[in-house]
Design a protein around this motif. Structure first.
Motif, PDB file in Angstrom:
ATOM      1  N   ASN A 473       0.846  -1.179   0.000  1.00  0.00           N
ATOM      2  CA  ASN A 473       0.000   0.000   0.000  1.00  0.00           C
ATOM      3  C   ASN A 473       0.891   1.241   0.000  1.00  0.00           C
ATOM      4  OD1 ASN A 473      -2.086   1.801   0.369  1.00  0.00           O
ATOM      5  ND2 ASN A 473      -2.448   1.277   2.507  1.00  0.00           N
ATOM      6  N   THR A 474       0.631   2.194  -0.875  1.00  0.00           N
ATOM      7  CA  THR A 474       1.427   3.412  -0.941  1.00  0.00           C
ATOM      8  C   THR A 474       1.320   4.179   0.381  1.00  0.00           C
ATOM      9  OG1 THR A 474       0.926   3.563  -3.298  1.00  0.00           O
ATOM     10  CG2 THR A 474       1.895   5.499  -2.265  1.00  0.00           C
ATOM     11  N   GLN A 475       2.466   4.602   0.911  1.00  0.00           N
ATOM     12  CA  GLN A 475       2.493   5.330   2.173  1.00  0.00           C
ATOM     13  C   GLN A 475       2.546   6.837   1.941  1.00  0.00           C
ATOM     14  OE1 GLN A 475       5.939   3.038   3.821  1.00  0.00           O
ATOM     15  NE2 GLN A 475       4.626   2.812   5.607  1.00  0.00           N
ATOM     16  N   SER A 476       1.943   7.580   2.861  1.00  0.00           N
ATOM     17  CA  SER A 476       1.977   9.036   2.792  1.00  0.00           C
ATOM     18  C   SER A 476       3.382   9.546   3.087  1.00  0.00           C
ATOM     19  CB  SER A 476       0.996   9.632   3.803  1.00  0.00           C
ATOM     20  OG  SER A 476       1.086  11.055   3.795  1.00  0.00           O
ATOM     21  N   LEU A 477       3.764  10.636   2.419  1.00  0.00           N
ATOM     22  CA  LEU A 477       5.069  11.247   2.653  1.00  0.00           C
ATOM     23  C   LEU A 477       4.981  12.470   3.567  1.00  0.00           C
ATOM     24  CD1 LEU A 477       6.703  11.094  -0.898  1.00  0.00           C
ATOM     25  CD2 LEU A 477       6.747   9.411   0.939  1.00  0.00           C
ATOM     26  N   ARG A 478       3.796  12.768   4.060  1.00  0.00           N
ATOM     27  CA  ARG A 478       3.646  13.963   4.894  1.00  0.00           C
ATOM     28  C   ARG A 478       4.340  13.779   6.242  1.00  0.00           C
ATOM     29  NH1 ARG A 478      -2.770  14.658   3.372  1.00  0.00           N
ATOM     30  NH2 ARG A 478      -2.455  15.769   1.407  1.00  0.00           N
ATOM     31  N   GLU A 479       5.257  14.706   6.529  1.00  0.00           N
ATOM     32  CA  GLU A 479       5.969  14.734   7.814  1.00  0.00           C
ATOM     33  C   GLU A 479       6.708  13.424   8.111  1.00  0.00           C
ATOM     34  OE1 GLU A 479       6.269  17.367   9.661  1.00  0.00           O
ATOM     35  OE2 GLU A 479       4.496  18.632   9.530  1.00  0.00           O
ATOM     36  N   ILE A 480       7.318  12.812   7.101  1.00  0.00           N
ATOM     37  CA  ILE A 480       8.016  11.545   7.368  1.00  0.00           C
ATOM     38  C   ILE A 480       9.483  11.760   7.737  1.00  0.00           C
ATOM     39  CG2 ILE A 480       6.533  10.304   5.758  1.00  0.00           C
ATOM     40  CD1 ILE A 480       9.091  10.127   3.946  1.00  0.00           C
ATOM     41  N   GLY A 481       9.953  13.004   7.688  1.00  0.00           N
ATOM     42  CA  GLY A 481      11.374  13.266   7.868  1.00  0.00           C
ATOM     43  C   GLY A 481      11.963  12.727   9.150  1.00  0.00           C
ATOM     44  N   ASP A 482      11.165  12.691  10.211  1.00  0.00           N
ATOM     45  CA  ASP A 482      11.671  12.247  11.506  1.00  0.00           C
ATOM     46  C   ASP A 482      11.171  10.865  11.894  1.00  0.00           C
ATOM     47  OD1 ASP A 482      13.106  14.640  11.985  1.00  0.00           O
ATOM     48  OD2 ASP A 482      11.235  15.646  12.526  1.00  0.00           O
ATOM     49  N   THR A 483      10.721  10.087  10.894  1.00  0.00           N
ATOM     50  CA  THR A 483      10.176   8.758  11.217  1.00  0.00           C
ATOM     51  C   THR A 483      10.879   7.637  10.454  1.00  0.00           C
ATOM     52  OG1 THR A 483       8.453   8.978   9.526  1.00  0.00           O
ATOM     53  CG2 THR A 483       7.904   9.713  11.758  1.00  0.00           C
ATOM     54  N   PRO A 484      12.232   7.601  10.477  1.00  0.00           N
ATOM     55  CA  PRO A 484      12.904   6.457   9.848  1.00  0.00           C
ATOM     56  C   PRO A 484      12.694   5.214  10.696  1.00  0.00           C
ATOM     57  CG  PRO A 484      14.494   7.793  11.058  1.00  0.00           C
ATOM     58  CD  PRO A 484      13.183   8.530  11.112  1.00  0.00           C
ATOM     59  N   PRO A 485      12.868   4.008  10.131  1.00  0.00           N
ATOM     60  CA  PRO A 485      13.263   3.706   8.753  1.00  0.00           C
ATOM     61  C   PRO A 485      12.073   3.812   7.800  1.00  0.00           C
ATOM     62  CG  PRO A 485      12.949   1.689   9.964  1.00  0.00           C
ATOM     63  CD  PRO A 485      12.759   2.786  10.940  1.00  0.00           C
ATOM     64  N   PHE A 486      12.325   3.561   6.515  1.00  0.00           N
ATOM     65  CA  PHE A 486      11.320   3.750   5.485  1.00  0.00           C
ATOM     66  C   PHE A 486      11.038   2.448   4.738  1.00  0.00           C
ATOM     67  CE2 PHE A 486      13.687   7.679   6.174  1.00  0.00           C
ATOM     68  CZ  PHE A 486      12.667   8.465   6.679  1.00  0.00           C
ATOM     69  N   LYS A 487       9.957   2.449   4.019  1.00  0.00           N
ATOM     70  CA  LYS A 487       9.339   1.270   3.403  1.00  0.00           C
ATOM     71  C   LYS A 487       8.618   0.480   4.483  1.00  0.00           C
ATOM     72  CE  LYS A 487      11.256  -1.032   0.143  1.00  0.00           C
ATOM     73  NZ  LYS A 487      12.164  -1.886  -0.670  1.00  0.00           N
ATOM     74  N   TRP A 488       7.661  -0.334   4.065  1.00  0.00           N
ATOM     75  CA  TRP A 488       6.920  -1.152   5.024  1.00  0.00           C
ATOM     76  C   TRP A 488       7.837  -2.133   5.744  1.00  0.00           C
ATOM     77  CZ3 TRP A 488       2.367  -0.382   7.093  1.00  0.00           C
ATOM     78  CH2 TRP A 488       1.410   0.379   6.413  1.00  0.00           C
ATOM     79  N   ASN A 489       8.885  -2.593   5.069  1.00  0.00           N
ATOM     80  CA  ASN A 489       9.781  -3.541   5.721  1.00  0.00           C
ATOM     81  C   ASN A 489      10.913  -2.864   6.487  1.00  0.00           C
ATOM     82  OD1 ASN A 489      11.567  -2.711   3.722  1.00  0.00           O
ATOM     83  ND2 ASN A 489      11.380  -4.584   2.517  1.00  0.00           N
ATOM     84  N   GLY A 490      10.978  -1.524   6.421  1.00  0.00           N
ATOM     85  CA  GLY A 490      11.974  -0.789   7.183  1.00  0.00           C
ATOM     86  C   GLY A 490      13.406  -1.004   6.737  1.00  0.00           C
ATOM     87  N   LYS A 491      13.613  -1.483   5.518  1.00  0.00           N
ATOM     88  CA  LYS A 491      14.969  -1.792   5.074  1.00  0.00           C
ATOM     89  C   LYS A 491      15.786  -0.556   4.713  1.00  0.00           C
ATOM     90  CE  LYS A 491      14.320  -6.547   3.468  1.00  0.00           C
ATOM     91  NZ  LYS A 491      14.415  -7.479   2.323  1.00  0.00           N
ATOM     92  N   ASN A 492      15.129   0.548   4.448  1.00  0.00           N
ATOM     93  CA  ASN A 492      15.857   1.763   4.110  1.00  0.00           C
ATOM     94  C   ASN A 492      15.880   2.688   5.330  1.00  0.00           C
ATOM     95  OD1 ASN A 492      16.331   0.863   1.544  1.00  0.00           O
ATOM     96  ND2 ASN A 492      14.602   1.945   0.631  1.00  0.00           N
ATOM     97  N   GLN A 493      17.044   2.770   5.962  1.00  0.00           N
ATOM     98  CA  GLN A 493      17.140   3.525   7.200  1.00  0.00           C
ATOM     99  C   GLN A 493      17.114   5.032   7.003  1.00  0.00           C
ATOM    100  OE1 GLN A 493      19.358   1.082   6.347  1.00  0.00           O
ATOM    101  NE2 GLN A 493      18.598  -0.561   7.669  1.00  0.00           N
ATOM    102  N   THR A 494      17.384   5.491   5.788  1.00  0.00           N
ATOM    103  CA  THR A 494      17.404   6.929   5.513  1.00  0.00           C
ATOM    104  C   THR A 494      16.700   7.213   4.194  1.00  0.00           C
ATOM    105  OG1 THR A 494      19.471   6.879   4.252  1.00  0.00           O
ATOM    106  CG2 THR A 494      19.649   7.104   6.658  1.00  0.00           C
TER     107      THR A 494
END
Length: 675
Positions: A473-494
């Motif tokens: 499911n596509t995730q919102s990009l609003r205010e994501i700057g301080d919420t790492p990691p990224f992707k549903w699986n969290g594999k991208n830490q930055t």
């Protein structure tokens, strides 16, 4: 002796410098490598620590306040342009002859559209983040009145007699009907999801409202979007027309004769593996044609062509003689010029049973596209001069109004609105975000799947070699700057990893961003994307009785029987304020049979009401379904002891959540900062 001491002193300083420098540089190199997932990114502290700074003083120094023109209206005599400056919250009045801004009128927050009354005495401006309309007296250039609307007003139309203002409410997914005599809302009519565009037929009897998000259907079924047809005389909904396999219908217009209505749209291929972008089957862009002479049948035509795509069709206008139509391709920095007579001929000559097939024909555009005109960055709203000889183009990320000579099909000039001449790092990042130039054959931009920096409500097959695995499911990009990691699986830490080499390998299928561009897009995504204020469920920052009860359930430590709820199964443990994410992976027992065995990154919950469907694969159509259908084992928060009323209260509270600044004083003013 003194000279010898000086030499020894400098030798010691140099030696100590080397001792400090070499390990220090090694540490910095390791740090940058870890953040960027490459080994040769330049060692510039400014990339992460300056351009993405949250310090207001630093942010004000390195960024600029741009106008970002979005939509335009033209006076009856063609001498004035009325430009919505979205980022500064102003209506700019432009003198066409002198090509200068002669007045600036402060309106609401994040204005969307402007429309003039028949006498050009008044302008109505929809303020999407204020939930109101500014009524501007054009003689004095002052706001006369403010009209209250539904949630997220955008597209505007006036009834045939000019007595009623028809306002599309994007976030509320409805249409507000405002009596201009009483200045009160008369009624609201239900529309499709996330509407923005509207158009009244030339005879004043029919009103169309387009929607951008599709209806929620199980993954695997073709998407369907809604075109709402309203009787403009009785102000009742006549019909909800299904637009099959298309969405993002931004704007709509009629031909002067009223025989056709034309709207922009996108035909996504979200059901096939994302690696098929190389085959030209991820995003296709075009128009929808509603044939008024044949019971409103709808034909879709692609404006793309083989091996070249014209992404993010936004606005569409038709010349006064009805011969040409113009579309702004915001992701391609182009204007597509089309022959309306050729479109009529295609509809007439193509057998009815074949009309559906041509919706996927990349070659059909050669039969009706006359030309492609290059513009400045991110062309959005369009407006024609009364005689049709000039097309005015809101070049949003250029801070200019482009002027196209429709007789020669050449850009004549660009009216500079007087914005900053410096292109900041974050502004460059915003340009990159909204441009398709970094995807294979320009098929789509970041904006395409993340309209308004949010998400498009679709589930995509992000598979590599194994088809059908790991739909997301596509995730919102609003205010994501301080919420790492990224992707549903969290594999991208930055964000560097998310939008760097891995992004180009999996999605864009082109060369990755240059390091300067990657710095820029990271800066924009991390700091330039804000939440709209949650005016639908929390307009004043004061919770309702139901929301207060829901907050108690959200923060509870014991169940209804008095038993202690395990700490890792409490709502607030994984979703603590103000980010509503603990930034940790979790097992919530929602893996599908086709998923790899992974933990899921804990998503932030700000404005969660605006992000259906839910869960990593979009299987939950509503927030309620997360627990009533897909949370029976109590691993996604302990909720199965709740009564129906308690669950309702919890949902009410979740819908009240906004961004981290929602409750801050002066929140709306903070949202005007531009990038």
């Amino acid at each position: 002796m003194k000279s010898k001491k000086v030499k020894i002193f400098f030798f010691v300083i140099a030696f100590l410098g080397l001792i400090i420098f070499i390990p220090g540089r090694m540490f910095v190199r390791h740090h940058v490598n870890q953040k960027t997932a490459v080994t040769d990114h330049p060692l510039k502290c400014t990339s992460c620590h300056l351009y993405t700074s949250k310090n207001k003083i630093v942010s004000n120094l390195i960024n600029e306040d741009y106008y970002s023109p979005f939509n335009i209206a033209v006076s009856n005599d063609g001498k004035r342009l009325f430009v919505v400056a979205q980022d500064t919250g102003e209506l700019l009045i432009v003198d066409v002859e002198s090509k200068t801004v002669v007045q600036k009128v402060k309106v609401g927050v994040h204005p969307h559209s402007v429309i003039l009354d028949k006498t050009n005495a008044l302008a109505y401006v929809s303020n999407q983040w204020s939930d109101n309309i500014s009524v501007v007296d054009l003689a004095t250039s002052k706001v006369l009145d403010t009209l209250i609307t539904g949630n997220g007003p955008s597209g505007l139309a006036l009834s045939a007699d000019g007595a009623k203002l028809l306002v599309v409410d994007t976030y509320g997914s409805d249409l507000s009907v405002i009596d201009l005599d009483t200045k009160e809302e008369m009624k609201r009519l239900r529309t499709g999801s996330d509407p923005t565009g509207t158009a009244l037929s030339p005879d004043g009897k029919k009103l169309y409202v387009t929607s951008r998000r599709s209806k929620i259907v199980p993954y695997g079924e073709p998407l369907v979007s809604d075109l709402t047809q309203i009787d403009a005389t009785t102000l009742r909904v006549d019909e909800h027309k299904d637009i099959e396999e298309a969405y993002m219908m931004e704007n709509i217009t009629f031909t002067p004769s009223g025989d056709l209505a034309l709207m922009t749209l996108i035909r996504p291929k979200n059901l096939i593996p994302s690696i098929q972008v190389e085959g030209g089957w991820m995003m296709t862009h075009g128009i929808g044609v509603i044939d008024q002479n044949n019971e409103g049948r709808i034909i879709q035509l692609l404006t793309d062509q083989p091996n070249a795509y014209y992404s993010d069709s936004f606005d569409i206008v038709v010349s006064p003689d009805g011969k040409r139509a113009y579309v702004s391709n915001a992701g391609a920095d182009k204007i597509t010029v089309m022959s309306v007579d050729s479109i009529r001929a295609i509809i007439k000559e193509t057998p009815k049973e074949q009309l559906k097939n041509i919706a996927n024909n990349l070659g059909v555009s050669s039969r009706f596209v006359i030309d492609r005109i290059s513009t400045g960055a991110n062309p959005k709203g369009l407006a024609l001069s009364p005689d049709g000889k000039k097309l005015y183009i809101a070049e949003q990320l250029e801070d200019k109004i482009g002027v196209l000579n429709t007789e020669t099909l050449k850009m004549e000039t660009a009216i500079d609105l007087g914005g900053p001449t410096r292109i900041t790092v974050a502004r460059q990042g915003r340009r990159l975000f909204n441009n398709a130039g970094h995807t294979f054959q320009n098929q789509y931009a970041c904006y395409t799947c993340h309209p308004d920096n949010h998400e498009d409500g679709l589930v995509y097959n992000m598979a590599g070699k194994d088809m059908g695995r790991n739909v997301t499911n596509t995730q919102s990009l609003r205010e994501i700057g301080d919420t790492p990691p990224f992707k549903w699986n969290g594999k991208n830490q930055t964000i560097y990893k998310q939008d760097g080499m891995r992004f180009s390998t999996v999605l864009t299928r082109t060369e990755q961003f240059s390091y300067d561009d990657l710095d820029a897009i990271t800066a924009y995504i991390k700091r330039g994307i804000k939440y709209p204020p949650n005016l639908m469920y929390n307009p004043h920052g004061e919770l309702t009785e139901s929301q207060l009860r829901g907050k108690e359930i959200y923060n509870r430590t014991k169940d209804n029987s008095g038993n202690v709820i395990p700490e890792n199964n409490r709502c607030y443990t994984c979703h603590p304020a103000p980010l509503y994410s603990n930034l940790q992976p979790a097992d919530v027992s929602t893996l599908a049979v086709s998923d790899d065995s992974i933990l899921f990154d804990t998503p932030h919950l700000g404005n969660i009401y605006a992000s259906p469907p839910y869960l990593h694969d979009g299987r939950a159509a509503t927030l309620e379904e997360i627990w009533t259908i897909y949370g029976e084992d109590n691993k996604h928060g302990y909720v199965n002891d709740l009564t129906k009323m308690q669950l309702n209260d919890l949902i009410d509270y979740l819908k009240s959540l906004g961004g981290p600044e929602q409750e801050d004083e002066g929140y709306q003013e903070q949202q005007t900062a531009s990038f």
